[in-house]
Design a protein around this motif. Structure first.
Motif, short mmCIF file in Angstrom:
data_model
loop_
_atom_site.label_atom_id
_atom_site.label_comp_id
_atom_site.label_asym_id
_atom_site.label_seq_id
_atom_site.Cartn_x
_atom_site.Cartn_y
_atom_site.Cartn_z
N TYR A 91 0.87 -1.18 0.00
CA TYR A 91 0.00 0.00 0.00
C TYR A 91 0.90 1.22 0.00
O TYR A 91 1.75 1.39 0.89
CB TYR A 91 -0.90 -0.02 1.23
N GLN A 92 0.76 2.10 -1.01
CA GLN A 92 1.62 3.26 -1.16
C GLN A 92 0.78 4.50 -1.45
O GLN A 92 0.58 4.88 -2.60
CB GLN A 92 2.66 3.05 -2.27
N VAL A 99 3.80 0.59 2.64
CA VAL A 99 3.65 -0.51 3.60
C VAL A 99 3.64 -1.81 2.81
O VAL A 99 2.89 -1.95 1.85
CB VAL A 99 2.35 -0.38 4.42
N ASP A 100 4.49 -2.76 3.20
CA ASP A 100 4.51 -4.10 2.61
C ASP A 100 4.14 -5.12 3.68
O ASP A 100 4.61 -5.02 4.82
CB ASP A 100 5.91 -4.43 2.08
N ALA A 101 3.33 -6.11 3.31
CA ALA A 101 2.94 -7.16 4.25
C ALA A 101 2.92 -8.50 3.53
O ALA A 101 2.38 -8.61 2.42
CB ALA A 101 1.57 -6.87 4.85
N VAL A 138 5.70 -7.48 8.28
CA VAL A 138 5.24 -6.21 7.74
C VAL A 138 6.39 -5.22 7.78
O VAL A 138 7.23 -5.26 8.70
CB VAL A 138 4.02 -5.68 8.54
N MET A 139 6.47 -4.33 6.79
CA MET A 139 7.55 -3.37 6.70
C MET A 139 7.02 -2.00 6.29
O MET A 139 6.18 -1.90 5.39
CB MET A 139 8.61 -3.84 5.70
N LEU A 140 7.50 -0.95 6.95
CA LEU A 140 7.19 0.42 6.60
C LEU A 140 8.41 1.04 5.94
O LEU A 140 9.54 0.90 6.43
CB LEU A 140 6.81 1.23 7.84
N THR A 141 8.20 1.75 4.82
CA THR A 141 9.27 2.43 4.12
C THR A 141 8.93 3.90 4.00
O THR A 141 7.87 4.26 3.47
CB THR A 141 9.49 1.84 2.71
N GLN A 155 13.68 2.06 6.48
CA GLN A 155 12.77 0.91 6.48
C GLN A 155 12.73 0.30 7.87
O GLN A 155 13.77 0.05 8.48
CB GLN A 155 13.21 -0.13 5.45
N LEU A 156 11.52 0.05 8.35
CA LEU A 156 11.31 -0.57 9.65
C LEU A 156 10.45 -1.81 9.45
O LEU A 156 9.38 -1.73 8.84
CB LEU A 156 10.60 0.39 10.61
N GLY A 157 10.90 -2.97 9.94
CA GLY A 157 10.17 -4.21 9.72
C GLY A 157 10.04 -5.04 10.97
O GLY A 157 10.91 -5.02 11.85
#
Length: 365
Positions: A91-92, A99-101, A138-141, A155-157
């Motif tokens: 989701y961008q 956000v990647d999951a 899950v990762m936040l960029t 990046q936080l995962g």
């Protein structure tokens, strides 16, 4: 006749000024095939020879939901058996947040994050052995846009910490990952090694924390990484240092550290035609899997080993533009032939003859 007249308005060309409806859903398939042949020096102590042909092949697909900032990706390894590599949704909502999951690579280092088809040498550095891999989480960029360029990325995962294709978090603990990269001249759209002719500088580092196992058999793992990527014109430089600390819950098991580093330099040959197609590569590195054990090539723990590798890459390039010196194109069109020779020197235990010559072709589609 009456039916033809009734259908005539429907056959009238559409208004050219009318907006073209957005596709509600698009799917883009992709994949790559990497056939290779390796010759490995035969040591008298070797049980079996390992010369021969290898094949790496993957298929994947990327999907996007119309104009919505939502998409997905699935990638499957085809050899030697079908195996899920990536399976995620993203989701961008803006160009600087995503956000990647699902299952994907833990954010760790530039060389590891680069695709197998976008590396300068057929084999990855030995320093990557036993470092982090793919996992479910899950990762936040987040990025810092300045003057229409991405100048930094963080990046936080959070992941299960059980590894790829493990559907349960057995010990109910998590792997935490942090990675940051500063790119003062602008970021790349994809992570890859080498130069595409543009000025690029990336300086960054990462940290992962994981707790493996349960009770007395559990192990606390901290891994640290620092990286440098520089590219200008036909030249590129890449260097990484990777460190790991392993602490065991049981006092009967000795804690240990692992370490590794490497540096790679590459240049296209500055001559007509060759400047766009022929590249020379050299890499030097070292890997120490366990500082508490004197390793052996045939043992459970590998020895502290130094690597010296030289390579030659031949790119097939489809020109996308024409500049003052001829056709201009990104050399990473993923159609290339690679030749590399590696010399390995064991720095502990007994010496082992295992130099390696590899010829690999790479086609990404």
């Amino acid at each position: 006749m009456l039916l033809a007249l009734a259908l005539l308005p429907l056959a009238h060309p559409a208004d050219p000024a009318a907006p073209v409806p957005e596709k509600p859903f698009t799917v883009t398939p992709y994949g790559f095939v990497i056939p290779s042949f390796s010759w490995i020096q035969d040591d008298p102590a070797a049980i079996t020879a390992q010369d021969g042909f290898q094949l790496a092949a993957r298929l994947g697909a990327e999907a996007k939901l119309g104009v919505a900032p939502i998409g997905a990706r699935v990638e499957v390894e085809l050899t030697p058996d079908p195996l899920l590599r990536d399976g995620l949704v993203w989701y961008q909502p803006t160009s600087f947040f995503r956000v990647d999951a699902g299952q994907f690579k833990v954010p760790y280092s530039a060389g590891y994050l680069a695709s197998d088809t976008r590396r300068l040498l057929p084999a990855t550095p030995q320093a990557y052995a036993d470092m982090t891999g793919r996992d479910m989480g899950v990762m936040l960029t987040g990025s810092l846009p300045v003057a229409d360029e991405n100048r930094a990325t963080v990046q936080l995962g959070v992941f299960n910490g059980e590894g790829a294709n493990r559907l349960q978090n057995v010990n109910q603990r998590y792997l935490y990952a942090v990675r940051g990269v500063v790119t003062p001249f602008g970021a790349r759209s994809k992570v890859y090694e080498g130069s595409d002719g543009k000025l690029y500088l990336g300086v960054g580092g990462g940290w992962t924390y994981n707790w493996i196992g349960q009770d007395d058999s559990s192990e606390e793992v901290n891994q640290y990484e620092g990286e440098l990527q520089f590219a200008w014109s036909i030249v590129s430089l890449q260097a990484e240092i990777l460190l790991g600390q392993h602490a065991f819950a049981s006092a009967s098991v000795a804690d240990y550290a692992q370490s590794g580093w490497y540096g790679t330099v590459a240049t296209f040959v500055p001559a007509p035609w060759m400047k766009q197609h022929v590249q020379l590569v050299a890499r030097v590195g070292q890997a120490e899997p366990d500082d508490q054990v004197v390793g052996e090539v045939s043992g459970q723990v590998l020895p502290n080993t130094r690597e010296l590798t030289g390579g030659l890459n031949l790119y097939w390039i489809r020109p996308t533009a024409r500049g003052p010196d001829g056709p201009v194109s990104n050399p990473f069109h993923d159609v290339k032939l690679q030749l590399a020779y590696s010399h390995f020197q064991e720095l502990e235990g007994s010496q082992f003859l295992n130099d390696k010559l590899t010829l690999a072709g790479s086609v990404r589609f």
